[in-house]
Design an enzyme around this catalytic site. Structure first.
Site, short mmCIF file in Angstrom:
data_model
loop_
_atom_site.label_atom_id
_atom_site.label_comp_id
_atom_site.label_asym_id
_atom_site.label_seq_id
_atom_site.Cartn_x
_atom_site.Cartn_y
_atom_site.Cartn_z
N THR A 153 -5.72 11.92 1.48
CA THR A 153 -5.16 11.51 2.78
C THR A 153 -3.89 12.33 3.07
O THR A 153 -3.66 12.76 4.20
CB THR A 153 -4.83 10.01 2.76
OG1 THR A 153 -6.04 9.31 2.56
CG2 THR A 153 -4.20 9.54 4.06
N GLU A 161 0.84 -1.19 0.00
CA GLU A 161 0.00 0.00 0.00
C GLU A 161 0.88 1.24 0.00
O GLU A 161 0.60 2.21 -0.69
CB GLU A 161 -0.93 -0.01 1.22
CG GLU A 161 -2.09 0.95 1.06
CD GLU A 161 -2.95 1.10 2.31
OE1 GLU A 161 -2.67 0.46 3.32
OE2 GLU A 161 -3.89 1.91 2.24
N1 HSE Z 1 -4.95 6.65 10.15
C1 HSE Z 1 -4.89 7.21 8.83
C2 HSE Z 1 -5.23 8.68 8.92
C3 HSE Z 1 -5.87 6.50 7.95
O1 HSE Z 1 -6.16 9.02 9.64
O2 HSE Z 1 -4.59 9.49 8.26
C4 HSE Z 1 -5.70 6.86 6.51
O3 HSE Z 1 -4.65 6.10 5.95
#
Ligand code: HSE
Length: 296
Positions: free
Chosen positions: A172, A123
């Site tokens: 993200t 990933e």
């Molecule tokens: N834990 C990660 C975030 C999840 O909140 O950025 C997304 O990959």
């Protein structure tokens, strides 16, 4: 060693509020279906939801990258149902599914911990981010705590989940970049308390405790600015019976935890609140489910 394998691999929701980069749950729906066939080289075929946006070049496709890490020539056909860039683990699913599927089909003998590492590596190579908080629940199922080298999983029952995915684009990378590098002692203490009580809530199947424990400081407040209608959607879910609401992963999907019987009403309320903010959305009415599994 088989010639063919078909698996299903679920959507996942990371963080659950206070467990930033640590907690994740597997959802019963939606899920992707992946087929593996013996081949003389790595080949990828994509079908289904948002598949036109995903490269089929094995060097740029997450499943292809995982197959290459595992050094297995195989034809992989992915039937997608998990919405792309939704905060529901759409890139973790093919990574976890491929690691698991190839391990099964070719009897490679990897442990689940190793499969999580391989999937997280794949990933990362494809998307630049390696947080095992999506691949781990996709492989283990249930509620998963990923911390250092430890992966701990619990399987709570009958926890209603409504995941509402709005038509909003959130990257993200950006959703991480806007977070502060440090939190105050007071905020750390608050989030630690809620993370601890979340684990107990999951152990006891206590929907109220799980819901209350989803509240978190700083992260949600900052990321909520990326989700048009966030405050109203959250409020409408609570008024319709949700015991807790948070952003799924880095968003934009919002998830509510509730009694199983309240799911339909909460889904309607959340969709309608998004719609009042001129945002189209789609609800997945689901529960905490099992991880990746063999179908054929
Ligand atoms: N834990 C990660 C975030 C999840 O909140 O950025 C997304 O990959």
């Amino acid at each position: 060693m088989g010639e063919y394998l078909k698996i299903s691999v679920p959507a996942t929701s990371a963080n659950l509020g206070a467990g930033f980069d640590v907690f994740g749950v597997a959802l019963e729906t939606p899920f992707d279906i992946i087929e593996f066939e013996k081949s003389d080289s790595i080949k990828i075929e994509m079908h289904g939801r948002d598949s036109r946006y995903i490269p089929t070049d094995p060097k740029r496709n997450i499943a292809g990258i995982v197959a290459s890490i595992m050094k297995i020539p195989v034809k992989i056909t992915i039937h997608r149902n998990i919405p792309l860039s939704s905060g529901l683990g759409s890139s973790a699913a093919p990574a976890a599914g491929t690691a698991f599927g190839l391990n099964e089909m070719f009897s490679l003998g990897h442990s689940r911990e190793e499969l999580v590492q391989i999937a997280a590596h794949g990933e990362k190579a494809a998307s630049g981010a390696a947080h095992a908080d999506n691949v781990a629940p996709a492989i283990y199922g249930g509620f998963v705590i990923v911390h250092k080298k430890n992966i701990i999983s619990l399987m709570p029952r009958s926890i209603g989940i409504v995941a509402v995915h709005p038509e909003i684009i959130v990257s993200t990378r950006h959703a991480r970049a806007i977070l502060p590098k440090k939190l105050s002692l007071e905020d750390i203490s608050f989030n630690t308390g809620n993370a601890a009580s979340m684990v107990v809530g999951m152990m006891k199947n206590d929907i109220d405790l799980i819901g209350e424990s989803m509240e978190n400081r700083v992260i949600e407040e900052i990321r909520s600015n990326l989700i048009k209608g966030y405050a109203q959607v959250r409020q409408s879910a609570i008024e319709a019976g949700a015991r807790g609401v948070t952003i799924s992963g880095s968003g934009p999907t919002m998830i509510a935890v509730c009694r199983m019987d309240d799911r339909e009403n909460i889904a309607k309320a959340m969709i309608s609140a998004f719609s009042e903010n001129q945002v189209k959305s789609e609800a997945f009415i689901t529960t905490i489910g099992k991880g990746v599994s063999v179908l054929e």
